[in-house]
Design a protein around this motif. Structure first.
Motif, PDB file in Angstrom:
ATOM      1  N   PRO A  46       0.828  -1.221   0.000  1.00  0.00           N
ATOM      2  CA  PRO A  46       0.000   0.000   0.000  1.00  0.00           C
ATOM      3  C   PRO A  46       0.852   1.257   0.000  1.00  0.00           C
ATOM      4  O   PRO A  46       2.052   1.228   0.260  1.00  0.00           O
ATOM      5  CB  PRO A  46      -0.817  -0.130   1.302  1.00  0.00           C
ATOM      6  N   ARG A  47       0.193   2.378  -0.283  1.00  0.00           N
ATOM      7  CA  ARG A  47       0.902   3.661  -0.337  1.00  0.00           C
ATOM      8  C   ARG A  47       1.387   4.051   1.056  1.00  0.00           C
ATOM      9  O   ARG A  47       0.770   3.732   2.073  1.00  0.00           O
ATOM     10  CB  ARG A  47      -0.018   4.750  -0.887  1.00  0.00           C
ATOM     11  N   GLY A  48       2.524   4.757   1.091  1.00  0.00           N
ATOM     12  CA  GLY A  48       3.025   5.308   2.332  1.00  0.00           C
ATOM     13  C   GLY A  48       3.561   4.295   3.320  1.00  0.00           C
ATOM     14  O   GLY A  48       3.589   4.559   4.521  1.00  0.00           O
ATOM     15  N   THR A  49       3.998   3.115   2.840  1.00  0.00           N
ATOM     16  CA  THR A  49       4.503   2.092   3.753  1.00  0.00           C
ATOM     17  C   THR A  49       6.023   1.948   3.684  1.00  0.00           C
ATOM     18  O   THR A  49       6.573   1.050   4.318  1.00  0.00           O
ATOM     19  CB  THR A  49       3.842   0.728   3.447  1.00  0.00           C
ATOM     20  N   GLY A  50       6.711   2.790   2.903  1.00  0.00           N
ATOM     21  CA  GLY A  50       8.170   2.808   2.928  1.00  0.00           C
ATOM     22  C   GLY A  50       8.862   2.160   1.752  1.00  0.00           C
ATOM     23  O   GLY A  50      10.055   1.866   1.833  1.00  0.00           O
ATOM     24  N   LYS A  51       8.180   1.942   0.632  1.00  0.00           N
ATOM     25  CA  LYS A  51       8.794   1.251  -0.502  1.00  0.00           C
ATOM     26  C   LYS A  51       9.932   2.068  -1.115  1.00  0.00           C
ATOM     27  O   LYS A  51      11.044   1.560  -1.289  1.00  0.00           O
ATOM     28  CB  LYS A  51       7.717   0.942  -1.561  1.00  0.00           C
ATOM     29  N   THR A  52       9.654   3.328  -1.452  1.00  0.00           N
ATOM     30  CA  THR A  52      10.693   4.170  -2.067  1.00  0.00           C
ATOM     31  C   THR A  52      11.811   4.478  -1.080  1.00  0.00           C
ATOM     32  O   THR A  52      12.999   4.497  -1.446  1.00  0.00           O
ATOM     33  CB  THR A  52      10.064   5.475  -2.588  1.00  0.00           C
ATOM     34  N   SER A  53      11.460   4.726   0.173  1.00  0.00           N
ATOM     35  CA  SER A  53      12.491   4.984   1.193  1.00  0.00           C
ATOM     36  C   SER A  53      13.408   3.779   1.343  1.00  0.00           C
ATOM     37  O   SER A  53      14.640   3.915   1.434  1.00  0.00           O
ATOM     38  CB  SER A  53      11.831   5.316   2.533  1.00  0.00           C
TER      39      SER A  53
END
Length: 580
Positions: A46-53
Motif C-alpha cells: 500500500p501507499r506510504g509504507t516505505g517502498k521508495t524509502s
C-alpha cells in the motif's frame, strides 16, 4: 531554507528507522552483509509504507564504503549524494509519466555502461505497473541478461498488473500496512524531537485515520500542527480528520437501539453542525459496530486495535446489544454508503438512516392487538386450503384416465435457449484454418493462461482452442455463460491479445463459441463446404472420379473434398471416415 513537510524531513535514512517492516529490513541487511545481492527486486504494498524509502536506503547501503552490519553510514560523500538525489549512478524513474517503450529502451542502452562514481548502478522505477506492454517487453530483455554491476528496484502499489514474466525475474517483498501503534510511537518520537506539546488521544485519532500509511499519518499531523499553532490537541485532530468523537458514536447507537428516534436525529444534526463529514460518520459507525461484535467474542483483541480506547459506555453497549442488531446496523450502513456516493444531500440520507435503524423494532412491538384479526384470517385460509385439496384430487383422477400421449404432451418442456454465435466471423477462420496453427496455439496455451490475472484465469480455465488459422482462432468454452462473459470483457480480450503478441509475435483474432455447439458448427461448415466443392467440380474431375471408382472405398473417401478439408482443419488423428 523553505519549509519541508514532516514526511520529507523525517524520511528514514537507515533500515532500522523504517517502521513496521522488520522482516524486509532484516532480509535486505543480511543480503548486503553476506554479499548475496540480487540483480532485481520488487517492492509491493500500500501507499506510504516505505517502498521508495527502502529502495534509497538499499542503494546507499550497497554503495557505501563504510557500511556496518548492512547499514549505510550516511556520512560519506556517496551516502550524502544519494540522500540529496545528486548521484548519477542512482537513477529514480517515475513510470507513471515515463511509461513508453522509448524510455525503457534508453535504460537498456545505457545500462551496459559501468557506474562512474559508485560500485553499483541502481535503477529505482516507481509505480512500475503503469508501464505499457511494449515497455514491459523492453524491460524484460534487460532483466533476463543484466550486467553484473546493475540493480533494478521496482516499486508498485498494484503488483497484479505486472506480467508474471517480470515478477519471476525479481525478488519480491510485500510491504504490509503499518499498525496504528507503530504510527503512534513514530509521531510521538517526532513531536518530542521537535519539542512540541501533544495530546496522546489526538495521535490515536490520527493513527487510525491514516489507515496504515506512515506518510498519510505525518501529513495529517503536519496539518494539525499548523492548525493548532504548534500544539496537537484532540479537538484539532478531530476537526482536521473529520472524525467523530467515540463518545458521540456510542451515544448515537444507544439512542438507536433504545428506539429513541428524536434524540438520535438531534445527535446527527449536532454532528453535522460541527462540520463533520457524513461519509466519515457512517464509516466510523461501521468500525464501531465491528468493534462491538469483536468485543463480544474477544475483548483483548479490540483493546489492542483501539489502543486502550475502550470506556465503560462501550462495554455496557457491547453487553446489551445482540449480534443480530449489530448485523442489521452494518447492513443498513453499507446500503446508505452506496447511495451517498451519488447524491449531494448526504444529510438527508443520514436522517433516513436514523429513522430506519430505530423504526423496525417499533413496528414489530404491538402484536397481541391483532389477535382477533389473525384468527379470522386463519379460518379463511383453512377453508381455502380445503377447497384446493378437493381441486387437486379431481385433477389427479382426470390425469389417471388421460392417454399416455396426452401426458407426454403435458410433460414436454421447451428446449433451453442456445447461445447465439456469430458465424460470419467463425467461418472465415475455419476457411483458412490449419492443423499446424492449432498445434502452435495449443502449445503456448498454458503459458498464456499463466500471464492472465486470477479473475481472468478463472474465466478462461474452462476453455481451449479448437481451430486456428494464421489470422484467427476459435476458442470453445465448457459453459455458455462464461463464453458470453468473455465476449463482453474487453479487458480480458486485451490481455489475451497482449499475451499472444508476446508469446507468438502475432495477434490472431479470437472468436468464442460454446463447446456444446462447436460440433454442430463444424458439421454445418463442412456440409456447406461439400456443396460448394461439388458445384465447382469440372467434368474432367468427375471423369477422373468415375475412372477410379474401382479403387477401395477408403481411397474414395480420402479423395472426398470434405474429408480433405476436415483433415486440413483438425488433423488425421481425429478424423474417422465412415461410409453411409
Amino acid at each position: 531554507m523553505s519549509y519541508q513537510a514532516l514526511y520529507r524531513v523525517w524520511r528514514p535514512q537507515r533500515f532500522d528507522e523504517v517502521i513496521g517492516q522488520t522482516l524486509i529490513t532484516q532480509t535486505l541487511k543480511n543480503a548486503i552483509k553476506t554479499k548475496q545481492i540480487s540483480h532485481a527486486y520488487l517492492f509491493a504494498g500500500p501507499r506510504g509504507t516505505g517502498k521508495t524509502s527502502m529502495a534509497k536506503i538499499f542503494a546507499k547501503a550497497v554503495n557505501c564504503q563504510f557500511q556496518k552490519d548492512g547499514e549505510p553510514c550516511n556520512e560519506c560523500e556517496t551516502c550524502k549524494a544519494i540522500t540529496k538525489g545528486t548521484l548519477n549512478d542512482v537513477i529514480e524513474i517515475d513510470a507513471a509519466s515515463n511509461n513508453g517503450v522509448e524510455e525503457i529502451r534508453d535504460i537498456r542502452d545505457k545500462v551496459k555502461y559501468a557506474p562512474t562514481e559508485a560500485d553499483y548502478k541502481v535503477y529505482i522505477i516507481d509505480e512500475v505497473h503503469m508501464l505499457s506492454t511494449g515497455a514491459f517487453n523492453a524491460l524484460l530483455k534487460t532483466l533476463e541478461e543484466p550486467p553484473a554491476n546493475v540493480i533494478f528496484i521496482l516499486a508498485t502499489t498494484e503488483p497484479h498488473k505486472i506480467p508474471a514474466t517480470i515478477i519471476s525475474r525479481t525478488q519480491r517483498f510485500d510491504f504490509k500496512q503499518i499498525q496504528a501503534k507503530d504510527s503512534l510511537e513514530r509521531m510521538a518520537h517526532i513531536l518530542k524531537e521537535k519539542d512540541l506539546k501533544y495530546d496522546e488521544e489526538a495521535l490515536k485519532v490520527i493513527a487510525k485515520a491514516s489507515e496504515g500509511g506512515m506518510r498519510d499519518a505525518l501529513s495529517i499531523l503536519d496539518q494539525v500542527i499548523s492548525f493548532g499553532d504548534d500544539t496537537v490537541t484532540l479537538d484539532n485532530a478531530l476537526l482536521v480528520t473529520g472524525a467523530v468523537r467515540k463518545q458521540l458514536l456510542v451515544k448515537y447507537l444507544i439512542q438507536v437501539m433504545q428506539q429513541d428516534t428524536q434524540a438520535a436525529l438531534l445527535t446527527v444534526h449536532d454532528i453535522l453542525a460541527d462540520g463533520k463529514d457524513p461519509e466519515r460518520f457512517t464509516e466510523d459507525l461501521v468500525n464501531l459496530t465491528r468493534d462491538l461484535l469483536l468485543y463480544q467474542q474477544s475483548p483483548e483483541l479490540v483493546t489492542q486495535i483501539e489502543m486502550d480506547q475502550v470506556d465503560s459506555d462501550f462495554k455496557k453497549l457491547a453487553s446489551e446489544a445482540t449480534p443480530q442488531q449489530l448485523y442489521t446496523i452494518i447492513d443498513d450502513l453499507n446500503d446508505i454508503q452506496q447511495q451517498m456516493r451519488f447524491t449531494t444531500h448526504e444529510d438527508v440520507y443520514l436522517e433516513v438512516l436514523t429513522v430506519r435503524l430505530a423504526g423496525p423494532q417499533k413496528a414489530a412491538a404491538p402484536a397481541q392487538t391483532q389477535a382477533p384479526a389473525d384468527s379470522a384470517t386463519i379460518e379463511r385460509l383453512q377453508h381455502e386450503i380445503s377447497n384446493l385439496k378437493q381441486t387437486v384430487e379431481s385433477l389427479q383422477q382426470t390425469a389417471a384416465t388421460a392417454t399416455p400421449a396426452k401426458l407426454q404432451t403435458v410433460k414436454t418442456t421447451p428446449k433451453p435457449k442456445r447461445t447465439k454465435v456469430n458465424l460470419s466471423q467463425v467461418y472465415p477462420i475455419l476457411g483458412a484454418a490449419t492443423r499446424q496453427d492449432l498445434s502452435a496455439l495449443q502449445e503456448i496455451w498454458p503459458d498464456l493462461m499463466n500471464i492472465l490475472s486470477i479473475p481472468q484465469r478463472s474465466i478462461m480455465g474452462v476453455s481451449k482452442p479448437v481451430a486456428a488459422s494464421p489470422k484467427g482462432a476459435i476458442i470453445a468454452f465448457d459453459y455458455a455463460f462464461l463464453q458470453q462473459r468473455a465476449n463482453g470483457d474487453q479487458e480480458l480480450i486485451d490481455a489475451l491479445e497482449n499475451g499472444l503478441d508476446r508469446l507468438m509475435h502475432k495477434v490472431p483474432k479470437l472468436e468464442f463459441v460454446p463447446a456444446d455447439q462447436w460440433p454442430q458448427i463444424r458439421k454445418d461448415y463442412l456440409q456447406q463446404h461439400q456443396v460448394a466443392a461439388r458445384e465447382d467440380d469440372s467434368e474432367e474431375t468427375q471423369e477422373v472420379h468415375t475412372a477410379s471408382s474401382a479403387e477401395p472405398v477408403k481411397s474414395e473417401a480420402n479423395d472426398d473434398p470434405v474429408v480433405s478439408k476436415a483433415k486440413q482443419l483438425f488433423g488425421d488423428d481425429v478424423i474417422d471416415v465412415k461410409s453411409d
